[in-house]
Design an enzyme around this catalytic site. Structure first.
Site, short mmCIF file in Angstrom:
data_model
loop_
_atom_site.label_atom_id
_atom_site.label_comp_id
_atom_site.label_asym_id
_atom_site.label_seq_id
_atom_site.Cartn_x
_atom_site.Cartn_y
_atom_site.Cartn_z
N ASP A 64 0.83 -1.21 0.00
CA ASP A 64 0.00 0.00 0.00
C ASP A 64 0.86 1.26 0.00
OD1 ASP A 64 0.80 -0.79 2.64
OD2 ASP A 64 -0.65 0.61 3.50
N GLU A 83 -0.06 -1.30 5.71
CA GLU A 83 1.03 -0.90 6.60
C GLU A 83 0.90 0.57 6.99
OE1 GLU A 83 5.05 0.76 7.61
OE2 GLU A 83 3.74 1.31 5.96
ZN LIG Z 1 6.77 2.18 3.95
#
Ligand SMILES: [Zn+2]
Length: 385
Positions: free
Chosen positions: A84, A146
């Site tokens: 992401d 993340e």
């Molecule tokens: Zn990163």
């Protein structure tokens, strides 16, 4: 089997697929297409692929590509990264963030440094390694979310018994082994008082005044952190507590009924998170007793613990030997504590510079590419051949 595209084409493809994660649902995008793209490429190299849809975030996926030589069940190397990106600042990018653009010796695009491009590096490094010659397992892990909740990294159990000897998380560190960072906790404190006419303070409970007492106590926690804990590896050698946002009340002539404070805390590696919460609870006992039921503390996301890898460990020595870069601490959080929990020596090291992460016109320096590719290839060879 799909044909493996060139390095630059892989980079272009990865950047072109939006995979923004954001707590604001209007920005949030599934990472499914990135996962599918990686699965195809890694499969064509000879990896087995497992894809796991997150329990915490349906519609988001983790991928584990694995090549385990016959007779082995564990050990080897895990190369990990997140699929992401953060959202982009509309109007601040000079070009389309999803169109890889080469200019001034740089490749521009969202995720070029942080960090979809890392997967192109890994695949390129593997192009000239015949997996059948590996003597140790090799794993490629691609996670989701993340940048927001680290939901992907919290669900590594889904891949069953995964226990590499070493793990490298390819965040942009300019190929410097990063071996520690603090954790991150985000908390909200909500005070619910009782509204009333401002002319008579006794007619209500003023949430701003209660919050003032809360803040006084939390200020003493800040001092406590500074006095009680010390880790000179960090530029700021103690855990921090930051007051980030506060909202309360609606009119000058009303007793404020509700006040909310958001704060973040950054514990040192090895600190017990529950102990830290304990310090805060203890400090608020008195003010809570004074205003029963008025004060409510909530976690705004699950805690991210601090992380540290022994500088003498094999993986740090190996990475330092191959890159010539001595290990460093970082002032940002990564998935490292979750990957390390698999039981492997874990470092953070990848191409690109963290200064370009989360910035408009994110880029990676073209002259960094070839050295990083060969360092990654050497690393894989050193561990797995
Ligand atoms: Zn990163």
């Amino acid at each position: 089997m799909p044909q493996l595209p060139s390095f630059i084409q892989m980079y272009r493809d990865l950047v072109a697929i939006p995979s923004v994660s954001c707590l604001d649902p209007s920005w949030d995008t599934s990472n499914k297409e990135v996962i599918e793209k990686l699965a195809g490429w890694l499969e064509s190299l000879g990896f087995q692929i497992d894809v796991h849809e997150l329990d915490r975030q349906p519609g988001k996926y983790n991928l584990l590509a694995h090549y385990v030589p016959d007779g082995m069940t564990q050990g080897g190397l895990l190369l990990a990264g997140h699929t992401d990106t953060v959202p982009w600042d509309e109007g601040r990018w000079t070009h389309d963030p999803f169109k890889l653009r080469e200019e001034n010796g740089r490749l521009y695009g969202l995720g070029t440094a942080d960090m979809k491009g890392f997967f192109a590096f890994v695949i390129e490094a593997l192009r000239r390694i015949d997996l059948r010659t590996l003597k140790k397992p090799l794993y490629i892990l691609a996670t989701a979310d993340e940048e927001t909740t680290m939901a992907g990294a919290r669900e590594l159990d889904a891949f069953g018994h995964l226990k590499p000897d070493f793990a490298i998380i390819g965040e942009p560190t300019s190929m410097t082994p990063v071996i520690m960072h603090k954790g991150h906790l985000t908390e909200s404190v909500r005070v619910t008082g009782k509204s009333g006419h401002s002319s008579n303070p006794a007619a209500g409970i003023n949430a701003i005044e209660v919050m003032h007492d809360v803040i006084t106590q939390l200020r003493s926690v800040q001092n406590d952190f500074r006095k009680r804990y010390q880790d000179d590896s960090f530029e700021v050698p103690y855990p921090t507590l930051n007051f980030g946002a506060i909202h309360g009340g609606d009119a000058a002539n009303r007793i404020c009924a509700c006040c909310e404070l958001h704060l973040d805390m950054r514990p040192l590696p090895g600190m017990n998170i529950d102990e830290l919460y304990g310090v805060i609870d203890e400090r608020l006992i008195e003010v809570k007793a004074k205003y029963p039921g008025a004060i409510c503390l909530e976690h705004m996301h699950e805690p991210i613990p601090g992380y540290r890898c022994d500088p003498e460990s094999e993986i740090v020595q190996l990475a330092q030997g191959l890159t010539g870069n001595p290990p460093e601490p970082a002032n940002y959080c990564t998935e490292a504590p979750f990957v390390q929990a698999l039981g492997c020596q874990t470092i953070i090291m990848g191409p690109g510079n963290i200064a370009q992460a989360h910035q408009p016109d994110e880029f990676i320096q073209i002259d960094e590419i070839a050295p990083a590719q060969s360092q990654l290839r050497d690393l894989i060879r050193s561990v797995c051949l």
